[in-house]
Motif scaffolding. Structure first.
Motif, PDB file in Angstrom:
ATOM      1  N   SER A 334     -15.034   5.737 -13.965  1.00  0.00           N
ATOM      2  CA  SER A 334     -15.473   4.978 -15.137  1.00  0.00           C
ATOM      3  C   SER A 334     -15.440   3.485 -14.856  1.00  0.00           C
ATOM      4  CB  SER A 334     -14.561   5.290 -16.323  1.00  0.00           C
ATOM      5  OG  SER A 334     -13.257   4.772 -16.085  1.00  0.00           O
ATOM      6  N   ARG A 335     -16.029   2.715 -15.756  1.00  0.00           N
ATOM      7  CA  ARG A 335     -15.968   1.258 -15.599  1.00  0.00           C
ATOM      8  C   ARG A 335     -14.517   0.776 -15.651  1.00  0.00           C
ATOM      9  NH1 ARG A 335     -19.427  -3.256 -15.581  1.00  0.00           N
ATOM     10  NH2 ARG A 335     -18.036  -4.942 -14.916  1.00  0.00           N
ATOM     11  N   LYS A 336     -13.716   1.425 -16.480  1.00  0.00           N
ATOM     12  CA  LYS A 336     -12.290   1.082 -16.546  1.00  0.00           C
ATOM     13  C   LYS A 336     -11.618   1.349 -15.202  1.00  0.00           C
ATOM     14  CE  LYS A 336      -8.059   2.074 -19.165  1.00  0.00           C
ATOM     15  NZ  LYS A 336      -7.469   2.886 -20.263  1.00  0.00           N
ATOM     16  N   ASP A 337     -11.963   2.481 -14.564  1.00  0.00           N
ATOM     17  CA  ASP A 337     -11.425   2.787 -13.245  1.00  0.00           C
ATOM     18  C   ASP A 337     -11.823   1.720 -12.236  1.00  0.00           C
ATOM     19  OD1 ASP A 337     -10.179   5.227 -13.912  1.00  0.00           O
ATOM     20  OD2 ASP A 337     -12.041   6.342 -13.620  1.00  0.00           O
ATOM     21  N   LEU A 338     -13.097   1.333 -12.266  1.00  0.00           N
ATOM     22  CA  LEU A 338     -13.597   0.369 -11.293  1.00  0.00           C
ATOM     23  C   LEU A 338     -12.982  -1.004 -11.496  1.00  0.00           C
ATOM     24  CD1 LEU A 338     -17.265   1.649 -11.368  1.00  0.00           C
ATOM     25  CD2 LEU A 338     -15.741   1.724  -9.383  1.00  0.00           C
ATOM     26  N   ASP A 339     -12.760  -1.372 -12.746  1.00  0.00           N
ATOM     27  CA  ASP A 339     -12.070  -2.641 -13.009  1.00  0.00           C
ATOM     28  C   ASP A 339     -10.647  -2.595 -12.455  1.00  0.00           C
ATOM     29  OD1 ASP A 339     -14.292  -3.649 -14.251  1.00  0.00           O
ATOM     30  OD2 ASP A 339     -13.588  -3.270 -16.294  1.00  0.00           O
ATOM     31  N   ALA A 340      -9.978  -1.439 -12.628  1.00  0.00           N
ATOM     32  CA  ALA A 340      -8.608  -1.300 -12.108  1.00  0.00           C
ATOM     33  C   ALA A 340      -8.610  -1.350 -10.579  1.00  0.00           C
ATOM     34  CB  ALA A 340      -7.992   0.009 -12.604  1.00  0.00           C
ATOM     35  N   LEU A 341      -9.616  -0.734  -9.947  1.00  0.00           N
ATOM     36  CA  LEU A 341      -9.711  -0.774  -8.490  1.00  0.00           C
ATOM     37  C   LEU A 341      -9.963  -2.196  -7.992  1.00  0.00           C
ATOM     38  CD1 LEU A 341     -11.850   2.444  -7.867  1.00  0.00           C
ATOM     39  CD2 LEU A 341      -9.420   2.135  -7.396  1.00  0.00           C
ATOM     40  N   THR A 342     -10.744  -2.958  -8.763  1.00  0.00           N
ATOM     41  CA  THR A 342     -10.994  -4.355  -8.406  1.00  0.00           C
ATOM     42  C   THR A 342      -9.699  -5.149  -8.430  1.00  0.00           C
ATOM     43  OG1 THR A 342     -13.238  -4.232  -9.306  1.00  0.00           O
ATOM     44  CG2 THR A 342     -12.294  -6.431  -9.025  1.00  0.00           C
ATOM     45  N   GLU A 343      -8.848  -4.888  -9.413  1.00  0.00           N
ATOM     46  CA  GLU A 343      -7.557  -5.585  -9.486  1.00  0.00           C
ATOM     47  C   GLU A 343      -6.647  -5.173  -8.330  1.00  0.00           C
ATOM     48  OE1 GLU A 343      -6.827  -8.149 -11.453  1.00  0.00           O
ATOM     49  OE2 GLU A 343      -8.961  -7.892 -11.932  1.00  0.00           O
ATOM     50  N   GLU A 344      -6.734  -3.911  -7.909  1.00  0.00           N
ATOM     51  CA  GLU A 344      -5.958  -3.478  -6.744  1.00  0.00           C
ATOM     52  C   GLU A 344      -6.368  -4.276  -5.507  1.00  0.00           C
ATOM     53  OE1 GLU A 344      -3.485  -1.352  -6.436  1.00  0.00           O
ATOM     54  OE2 GLU A 344      -3.466  -0.486  -8.439  1.00  0.00           O
ATOM     55  N   ALA A 345      -7.676  -4.465  -5.335  1.00  0.00           N
ATOM     56  CA  ALA A 345      -8.163  -5.225  -4.182  1.00  0.00           C
ATOM     57  C   ALA A 345      -7.712  -6.681  -4.267  1.00  0.00           C
ATOM     58  CB  ALA A 345      -9.690  -5.143  -4.110  1.00  0.00           C
ATOM     59  N   ARG A 346      -7.780  -7.263  -5.440  1.00  0.00           N
ATOM     60  CA  ARG A 346      -7.372  -8.661  -5.600  1.00  0.00           C
ATOM     61  C   ARG A 346      -5.872  -8.841  -5.385  1.00  0.00           C
ATOM     62  NH1 ARG A 346     -11.345  -9.671 -10.751  1.00  0.00           N
ATOM     63  NH2 ARG A 346     -13.151 -10.440  -9.552  1.00  0.00           N
ATOM     64  N   ALA A 347      -5.101  -7.813  -5.738  1.00  0.00           N
ATOM     65  CA  ALA A 347      -3.651  -7.886  -5.506  1.00  0.00           C
ATOM     66  C   ALA A 347      -3.331  -7.970  -4.015  1.00  0.00           C
ATOM     67  CB  ALA A 347      -2.956  -6.669  -6.119  1.00  0.00           C
ATOM     68  N   MET A 348      -4.281  -7.542  -3.174  1.00  0.00           N
ATOM     69  CA  MET A 348      -4.114  -7.610  -1.712  1.00  0.00           C
ATOM     70  C   MET A 348      -4.833  -8.834  -1.145  1.00  0.00           C
ATOM     71  SD  MET A 348      -2.200  -5.046  -0.917  1.00  0.00           S
ATOM     72  CE  MET A 348      -2.440  -4.757   0.832  1.00  0.00           C
ATOM     73  N   ARG A 349      -5.127  -9.814  -1.997  1.00  0.00           N
ATOM     74  CA  ARG A 349      -5.713 -11.103  -1.623  1.00  0.00           C
ATOM     75  C   ARG A 349      -7.209 -11.044  -1.342  1.00  0.00           C
ATOM     76  NH1 ARG A 349      -3.673 -13.718   3.010  1.00  0.00           N
ATOM     77  NH2 ARG A 349      -3.219 -11.693   3.958  1.00  0.00           N
ATOM     78  N   ALA A 350      -7.875  -9.910  -1.622  1.00  0.00           N
ATOM     79  CA  ALA A 350      -9.324  -9.840  -1.466  1.00  0.00           C
ATOM     80  C   ALA A 350      -9.984 -10.618  -2.606  1.00  0.00           C
ATOM     81  CB  ALA A 350      -9.792  -8.391  -1.477  1.00  0.00           C
ATOM     82  N   PRO A 351     -11.170 -11.237  -2.352  1.00  0.00           N
ATOM     83  CA  PRO A 351     -11.836 -11.989  -3.426  1.00  0.00           C
ATOM     84  C   PRO A 351     -12.384 -11.105  -4.536  1.00  0.00           C
ATOM     85  CG  PRO A 351     -13.183 -11.942  -1.438  1.00  0.00           C
ATOM     86  CD  PRO A 351     -11.870 -11.356  -1.065  1.00  0.00           C
ATOM     87  N   GLY A 352     -12.546  -9.820  -4.266  1.00  0.00           N
ATOM     88  CA  GLY A 352     -13.083  -8.914  -5.274  1.00  0.00           C
ATOM     89  C   GLY A 352     -13.391  -7.569  -4.651  1.00  0.00           C
ATOM     90  N   LEU A 353     -14.157  -6.764  -5.376  1.00  0.00           N
ATOM     91  CA  LEU A 353     -14.524  -5.428  -4.899  1.00  0.00           C
ATOM     92  C   LEU A 353     -16.000  -5.191  -5.171  1.00  0.00           C
ATOM     93  CD1 LEU A 353     -13.416  -2.641  -3.794  1.00  0.00           C
ATOM     94  CD2 LEU A 353     -13.313  -1.930  -6.188  1.00  0.00           C
TER      95      LEU A 353
END
Length: 581
Positions: A334-353
């Motif tokens: 879902s979009r909610k899932d994808l937003d959460a995955l984006t935050e996971e990537a940012r927590a690892m210093r990535a600019p986004g997903l």
């Protein structure tokens, strides 16, 4: 005082007079009859009190939960229709003739005799009353398993010629990456011992001394910041051997792990697979990959072209990479899932997903626009699939996408292709750059031998030097770490110098190791396996606290006994210490 354990009674004991001792698990008063479930380590037995023993009946009617009693009586079959198939002792009961209270009990602060499906008390409350929490059968089973695994490890290593040797708990402060727990010396004012982070140097000195094969169920201590999967004190299966290379350590460890899994009723086969560190990072974004799942990271850098977004083309122009992950049937995210995955990537210093989902009408999502149609066509997303991606330097993009991979597996509840996935990760970098200071630091510890093929790179390009370090990984969990050690004192001094230590500093901190190496050291190496973590995995626990009798909280506090605690000023005076507020 006891002839049997409560959980040992069976039909073959019918007619025998028995003496039992245990805790009142539950009481049921039916007027002229009282039944108690009596519990000890072996299990639960039903004890019946009737009018034929009026004194025992009267006393049983007043028994409160968790009271410790001694019971004497005769084992009889349960009446027809009252057999409890869910209890090992469910075909019999004890017809009591006498009962004695030997341990009166106050009302328990937390429930002990849990009804099936009932939620546990909050963990902090259970840790505060750990003596009661340990009465739960789950924890009893976990600690019994821990005992069996300890003994199996001892037998397996002893059979292979390893000697169990204890090394000091009070030693010299020699930081190995975490902070030491320091112990002030009363007889030497201003000087301190350190609790061992590991027996590393001592076990190397045992090899220098000629003991050839050593092991220890070692207690270790690290003053680290709180983490859910760490304890400030822990146990490791520590071993070291002489005249060995990596293959020898792999073989011993493989056999030991197979034996431990066997002790827990799990069958695994060897040899375990091998994977270089660089390959693990590029394929899974982790140096502890969970190989039960096939999801692999791809390099999508060459797909970025004219139709791609400006930010991706600029990233590639800077020499950075684009890493992609195709998730079969991932379009259900879902979009909610994808937003959460984006935050996971940012927590690892990535600019986004980057993300895109392919439906009946084609691919959609910001990742589809950023990559462009030619790139998407080259990826060949099937209908129902999702594409996830990170961009940037590999030191950021790969770990970020590796974390996203694990979260996707969790959110989609993907079925593993195998139950047990062991792998040896090897050829780790010898050195890495500290992200804050930029200084060169050992990836593991400074006693690890460099790969012999990379010795010429030590001076001109130390970050390209591989080490003879290896980690066994199981289902995405690191089980331990090991390496072949440096035995040449000149090379060891050179490594210390490469890390910025002057010869004087190296002698002050590690002089006793250098002195040992100068006495003639055989080639040697070893490994330390996290025993608490292994028990947790085999017990199916969710936390290390599930398999340690008296654990600390994530804040490194022992709630039951109230440690750490303030110390009286007169006790500090004896140690020549003052508290500076």
């Amino acid at each position: 005082m006891r002839t049997h354990g409560c959980g040992e009674l069976r039909s073959e004991h019918v007619g025998q007079e028995v003496s039992l001792g245990g805790w009142v698990h539950r009481r049921r008063d039916l007027g002229g009859l009282v039944f108690i479930d009596l519990r000890d380590r072996a299990g639960i037995a039903q004890v019946a009190f009737g009018p034929e023993a009026p004194e025992a009946l009267a006393r049983a009617g007043g028994l409160s939960a968790e009271t410790v009693v001694l019971v004497r009586g005769v084992v009889v079959p349960r009446p027809a229709g009252q057999v409890n198939r869910e209890m090992a002792t469910g075909e019999v009961e004890v017809r009591a003739s006498a009962v004695a209270i030997v341990g009166p009990a106050a009302a328990p602060a937390i429930p002990v005799g849990r009804v099936r499906g009932e939620e546990l008390a909050a963990e902090e409350l259970r840790l505060r009353h750990r003596h009661l929490d340990l009465r739960r059968p789950e924890l009893l089973r976990n600690l019994e398993l821990r005992h069996r695994l300890l003994q199996r490890a001892r037998r397996e290593l002893s059979a292979r010629g390893f000697l169990e040797i204890e090394t000091p708990i009070l030693g010299k402060p020699t930081p190995e990456g975490a902070r030491d727990y320091l112990v002030p010396s009363r007889v030497h004012p201003g000087e301190f011992y350190a609790l061992p982070q590991s027996p590393q140097i001592y076990k190397q000195l045992l090899m220098v001394a000629g003991f050839d094969r050593y092991f220890q169920l070692a207690r270790c201590f690290r003053d680290e910041d709180p983490r859910a999967d760490r304890q400030p004190e822990f146990t490791q299966i520590d071993l070291e051997a002489s005249f060995v290379g990596p293959e020898d350590i792999y073989a011993v460890t493989d056999d030991l792990l197979v034996a431990l899994w066997d002790e827990a009723g799990e069958e695994v086969v060897t040899p375990f697979s091998r994977m270089p560190y660089r390959e693990a990072m590029q394929r899974y974004g982790s140096d502890k990959p969970d190989l039960r799942f096939d999801l692999e990271i791809r390099d999508g850098t060459d797909l970025v072209g004219e139709g791609s977004g400006d930010f991706l083309r600029a990233s590639v122009a800077r020499g950075e990479r684009v890493r992609l992950l195709v998730v079969p049937e991932g379009a259900t995210l879902s979009r909610k899932d994808l937003d959460a995955l984006t935050e996971e990537a940012r927590a690892m210093r990535a600019p986004g997903l980057l993300w895109a989902r392919r439906g009946p009408d084609g691919a959609s999502g910001p990742g589809a626009h950023a990559l462009g149609e030619p790139a998407l066509a080259a990826v060949a997303l099937a209908e129902g699939d999702a594409l996830l991606g990170c961009w940037g330097v590999d030191a950021v993009a790969l770990p970020a996408l590796g974390r996203v991979r694990l979260e996707v597996i969790r959110r989609l509840r993907l079925a593993p292709r195998v139950r047990h996935a062991f792998v040896w990760i090897e050829q780790f970098p010898m050195f890495v750059r500290d992200p804050e200071s930029g200084a060169l630091v050992p990836m593991h510890h400074p006693f690890t031998a460099p790969h012999p093929d990379d010795l010429a790179l030590l001076e001109p390009d130390p970050e390209r030097v591989r080490s003879l370090h290896y980690d066994p990984v199981y289902n995405g969990t690191e089980l331990g770490s090991g390496s072949i050690r440096i035995v040449d004192p000149a090379l060891q001094s050179k490594i210390f110098g490469r890390l910025g230590l002057t010869p004087e500093e190296a002698e002050r901190r590690f002089g006793f190791l250098l002195e040992g190496l100068r006495a003639g050291a055989p080639p040697h190496g070893g490994i330390a396996l996290g025993f608490d973590r292994i028990v947790m995995l085999l017990a199916g626990g969710e936390s290390l606290r599930d398999v340690i009798a008296f654990p600390k909280t994530t804040a490194a506090r022992a709630l039951f006994e109230g440690a750490p605690a303030a110390v009286r000023e007169e006790d500090l005076d004896v140690l020549h210490l003052r508290i500076r507020r």
